[in-house]
Design a protein around this motif. Structure first.
Motif, PDB file in Angstrom:
ATOM      1  N   ASN A  28       0.822  -1.211   0.000  1.00 13.57           N
ATOM      2  CA  ASN A  28       0.000   0.000   0.000  1.00 13.57           C
ATOM      3  C   ASN A  28       0.854   1.259   0.000  1.00 13.57           C
ATOM      4  OD1 ASN A  28      -2.458  -1.277  -0.140  1.00 13.57           O
ATOM      5  ND2 ASN A  28      -2.750  -1.346   2.064  1.00 13.57           N
ATOM      6  N   ARG A  29       1.994   1.216   0.684  1.00 11.01           N
ATOM      7  CA  ARG A  29       2.903   2.367   0.689  1.00 11.01           C
ATOM      8  C   ARG A  29       3.395   2.660  -0.734  1.00 11.01           C
ATOM      9  NH1 ARG A  29       5.730   4.944   4.721  1.00 11.01           N
ATOM     10  NH2 ARG A  29       7.445   6.204   3.962  1.00 11.01           N
ATOM     11  N   LYS A  30       3.736   1.629  -1.479  1.00  8.69           N
ATOM     12  CA  LYS A  30       4.198   1.817  -2.862  1.00  8.69           C
ATOM     13  C   LYS A  30       3.106   2.418  -3.742  1.00  8.69           C
ATOM     14  CE  LYS A  30       7.761  -1.718  -2.787  1.00  8.69           C
ATOM     15  NZ  LYS A  30       8.216  -3.017  -3.268  1.00  8.69           N
ATOM     16  N   VAL A  31       1.866   1.988  -3.528  1.00  6.94           N
ATOM     17  CA  VAL A  31       0.750   2.557  -4.289  1.00  6.94           C
ATOM     18  C   VAL A  31       0.595   4.042  -3.950  1.00  6.94           C
ATOM     19  CG1 VAL A  31      -1.765   2.522  -4.597  1.00  6.94           C
ATOM     20  CG2 VAL A  31      -0.483   0.375  -4.570  1.00  6.94           C
ATOM     21  N   LEU A  32       0.665   4.384  -2.663  1.00  6.87           N
ATOM     22  CA  LEU A  32       0.564   5.783  -2.249  1.00  6.87           C
ATOM     23  C   LEU A  32       1.699   6.623  -2.835  1.00  6.87           C
ATOM     24  CD1 LEU A  32      -0.533   5.451   1.483  1.00  6.87           C
ATOM     25  CD2 LEU A  32      -1.945   6.097  -0.473  1.00  6.87           C
ATOM     26  N   GLU A  33       2.902   6.062  -2.874  1.00 15.54           N
ATOM     27  CA  GLU A  33       4.045   6.783  -3.449  1.00 15.54           C
ATOM     28  C   GLU A  33       3.792   7.115  -4.915  1.00 15.54           C
ATOM     29  OE1 GLU A  33       7.245   4.092  -2.587  1.00 15.54           O
ATOM     30  OE2 GLU A  33       7.549   4.924  -0.566  1.00 15.54           O
ATOM     31  N   GLN A  34       3.226   6.180  -5.656  1.00 15.92           N
ATOM     32  CA  GLN A  34       2.927   6.422  -7.073  1.00 15.92           C
ATOM     33  C   GLN A  34       1.808   7.465  -7.224  1.00 15.92           C
ATOM     34  OE1 GLN A  34       4.642   5.266  -9.791  1.00 15.92           O
ATOM     35  NE2 GLN A  34       6.018   4.646  -8.147  1.00 15.92           N
ATOM     36  N   LEU A  35       0.766   7.352  -6.422  1.00 18.36           N
ATOM     37  CA  LEU A  35      -0.340   8.311  -6.495  1.00 18.36           C
ATOM     38  C   LEU A  35       0.113   9.721  -6.112  1.00 18.36           C
ATOM     39  CD1 LEU A  35      -3.226   6.188  -4.955  1.00 18.36           C
ATOM     40  CD2 LEU A  35      -3.021   6.947  -7.339  1.00 18.36           C
ATOM     41  N   ALA A  36       1.031   9.817  -5.147  1.00 17.02           N
ATOM     42  CA  ALA A  36       1.513  11.120  -4.677  1.00 17.02           C
ATOM     43  C   ALA A  36       2.274  11.886  -5.755  1.00 17.02           C
ATOM     44  CB  ALA A  36       2.389  10.935  -3.441  1.00 17.02           C
ATOM     45  N   LYS A  37       2.741  11.190  -6.768  1.00 21.23           N
ATOM     46  CA  LYS A  37       3.438  11.857  -7.873  1.00 21.23           C
ATOM     47  C   LYS A  37       2.472  12.683  -8.723  1.00 21.23           C
ATOM     48  CE  LYS A  37       7.042   8.364  -8.179  1.00 21.23           C
ATOM     49  NZ  LYS A  37       7.622   7.290  -8.996  1.00 21.23           N
ATOM     50  N   LYS A  38       1.183  12.345  -8.669  1.00 22.53           N
ATOM     51  CA  LYS A  38       0.207  13.009  -9.525  1.00 22.53           C
ATOM     52  C   LYS A  38      -0.884  13.766  -8.754  1.00 22.53           C
ATOM     53  CE  LYS A  38      -2.762  12.230 -13.495  1.00 22.53           C
ATOM     54  NZ  LYS A  38      -3.282  11.309 -14.471  1.00 22.53           N
ATOM     55  N   TYR A  39      -1.194  13.308  -7.541  1.00 26.25           N
ATOM     56  CA  TYR A  39      -2.313  13.858  -6.785  1.00 26.25           C
ATOM     57  C   TYR A  39      -1.876  14.286  -5.383  1.00 26.25           C
ATOM     58  CZ  TYR A  39      -4.767  11.113 -10.304  1.00 26.25           C
ATOM     59  OH  TYR A  39      -5.200  10.576 -11.483  1.00 26.25           O
ATOM     60  N   LYS A  40      -2.633  15.185  -4.801  1.00 25.83           N
ATOM     61  CA  LYS A  40      -2.491  15.478  -3.381  1.00 25.83           C
ATOM     62  C   LYS A  40      -3.259  14.377  -2.657  1.00 25.83           C
ATOM     63  CE  LYS A  40      -3.077  19.006   0.071  1.00 25.83           C
ATOM     64  NZ  LYS A  40      -2.058  20.005   0.250  1.00 25.83           N
ATOM     65  N   LEU A  41      -2.683  13.856  -1.569  1.00 26.26           N
ATOM     66  CA  LEU A  41      -3.305  12.763  -0.838  1.00 26.26           C
ATOM     67  C   LEU A  41      -3.729  13.229   0.552  1.00 26.26           C
ATOM     68  CD1 LEU A  41      -0.794   9.891  -1.694  1.00 26.26           C
ATOM     69  CD2 LEU A  41      -2.856  10.577  -2.933  1.00 26.26           C
ATOM     70  N   LEU A  42      -4.836  12.686   1.023  1.00 30.43           N
ATOM     71  CA  LEU A  42      -5.348  12.987   2.349  1.00 30.43           C
ATOM     72  C   LEU A  42      -5.727  11.687   3.035  1.00 30.43           C
ATOM     73  CD1 LEU A  42      -6.478  15.115   4.432  1.00 30.43           C
ATOM     74  CD2 LEU A  42      -8.677  14.795   3.285  1.00 30.43           C
ATOM     75  N   MET A  43      -5.253  11.502   4.259  1.00 24.54           N
ATOM     76  CA  MET A  43      -5.599  10.323   5.045  1.00 24.54           C
ATOM     77  C   MET A  43      -6.562  10.749   6.140  1.00 24.54           C
ATOM     78  SD  MET A  43      -5.361   7.137   5.460  1.00 24.54           S
ATOM     79  CE  MET A  43      -4.119   6.908   4.202  1.00 24.54           C
ATOM     80  N   ALA A  44      -7.713  10.108   6.234  1.00 17.17           N
ATOM     81  CA  ALA A  44      -8.707  10.414   7.255  1.00 17.17           C
ATOM     82  C   ALA A  44      -8.791   9.267   8.239  1.00 17.17           C
ATOM     83  CB  ALA A  44     -10.071  10.649   6.610  1.00 17.17           C
ATOM     84  N   GLY A  45      -8.909   9.626   9.513  1.00 16.01           N
ATOM     85  CA  GLY A  45      -9.024   8.596  10.532  1.00 16.01           C
ATOM     86  C   GLY A  45      -9.631   9.139  11.806  1.00 16.01           C
ATOM     87  N   ALA A  46     -10.052   8.245  12.667  1.00 22.76           N
ATOM     88  CA  ALA A  46     -10.676   8.639  13.926  1.00 22.76           C
ATOM     89  C   ALA A  46      -9.640   9.013  14.977  1.00 22.76           C
ATOM     90  CB  ALA A  46     -11.550   7.510  14.452  1.00 22.76           C
ATOM     91  N   GLY A  47      -8.426   8.502  14.847  1.00 22.73           N
ATOM     92  CA  GLY A  47      -7.392   8.759  15.847  1.00 22.73           C
ATOM     93  C   GLY A  47      -6.772  10.140  15.699  1.00 22.73           C
ATOM     94  N   MET A  48      -5.935  10.486  16.663  1.00 19.62           N
ATOM     95  CA  MET A  48      -5.200  11.739  16.621  1.00 19.62           C
ATOM     96  C   MET A  48      -4.213  11.693  15.450  1.00 19.62           C
ATOM     97  SD  MET A  48      -6.430  13.508  19.119  1.00 19.62           S
ATOM     98  CE  MET A  48      -5.295  14.747  19.684  1.00 19.62           C
ATOM     99  N   CYS A  49      -3.918  12.854  14.896  1.00 16.60           N
ATOM    100  CA  CYS A  49      -3.055  12.934  13.721  1.00 16.60           C
ATOM    101  C   CYS A  49      -1.694  12.283  13.949  1.00 16.60           C
ATOM    102  CB  CYS A  49      -2.868  14.384  13.281  1.00 16.60           C
ATOM    103  SG  CYS A  49      -4.326  15.093  12.495  1.00 16.60           S
ATOM    104  N   ASN A  50      -1.112  12.461  15.136  1.00 20.56           N
ATOM    105  CA  ASN A  50       0.208  11.867  15.367  1.00 20.56           C
ATOM    106  C   ASN A  50       0.153  10.346  15.337  1.00 20.56           C
ATOM    107  OD1 ASN A  50      -1.155  11.764  17.830  1.00 20.56           O
ATOM    108  ND2 ASN A  50       0.677  12.138  19.040  1.00 20.56           N
ATOM    109  N   ARG A  51      -0.924   9.728  15.844  1.00 19.59           N
ATOM    110  CA  ARG A  51      -1.038   8.275  15.774  1.00 19.59           C
ATOM    111  C   ARG A  51      -1.157   7.817  14.323  1.00 19.59           C
ATOM    112  NH1 ARG A  51      -4.520   4.399  14.614  1.00 19.59           N
ATOM    113  NH2 ARG A  51      -6.417   5.590  14.828  1.00 19.59           N
ATOM    114  N   ILE A  52      -1.975   8.524  13.546  1.00 21.39           N
ATOM    115  CA  ILE A  52      -2.154   8.167  12.139  1.00 21.39           C
ATOM    116  C   ILE A  52      -0.838   8.321  11.390  1.00 21.39           C
ATOM    117  CG2 ILE A  52      -3.311   8.844   9.995  1.00 21.39           C
ATOM    118  CD1 ILE A  52      -5.736   9.662  11.797  1.00 21.39           C
ATOM    119  N   PHE A  53      -0.148   9.427  11.615  1.00 21.37           N
ATOM    120  CA  PHE A  53       1.137   9.688  10.957  1.00 21.37           C
ATOM    121  C   PHE A  53       2.141   8.587  11.287  1.00 21.37           C
ATOM    122  CE2 PHE A  53       5.265  12.007  10.856  1.00 21.37           C
ATOM    123  CZ  PHE A  53       5.307  12.236   9.499  1.00 21.37           C
TER     124      PHE A  53
END
Length: 94
Positions: A28-53
């Protein structure tokens, strides 16, 4: 839908890209790396941002956390209410 008009792709973390509180997998990290070359990415989650990061292995991505009460972009976290702010380095997007 005109795919050339897509600027941002948003993802849910727990139960979608990973299991609850599990690290982001290499595939999944490799897929995100490829998508990040073309799009801005946003990760949404219920936890605090530092936990998600941290769960994402510090992947450079904008984070919407704490049920939408916290947002992290380019190294800054904004919160609504009485939540503690914290900072972490995110790469800027072109």
């Amino acid at each position: 839908m005109d795919k050339n008009k897509i600027k941002l792709i948003a993802f849910d973390l727990d139960g979608t890209l990973t299991q609850h509180k599990s690290p982001l997998g290499e595939e999944n990290r490799k897929v995100l790396e490829q998508l990040a070359k073309k799009y801005k990415l946003l990760m949404a989650g219920a936890g605090m941002c530092n936990r998600i990061f941290n769960q994402m292995g510090k992947f450079p991505i904008d984070v919407l956390g704490n049920y939408g009460m916290q947002y992290a972009e380019e190294g800054h976290t904004w919160t609504k209410g009485n939540y503690t702010n914290w900072f972490f380095p995110l790469e800027s997007y072109p």
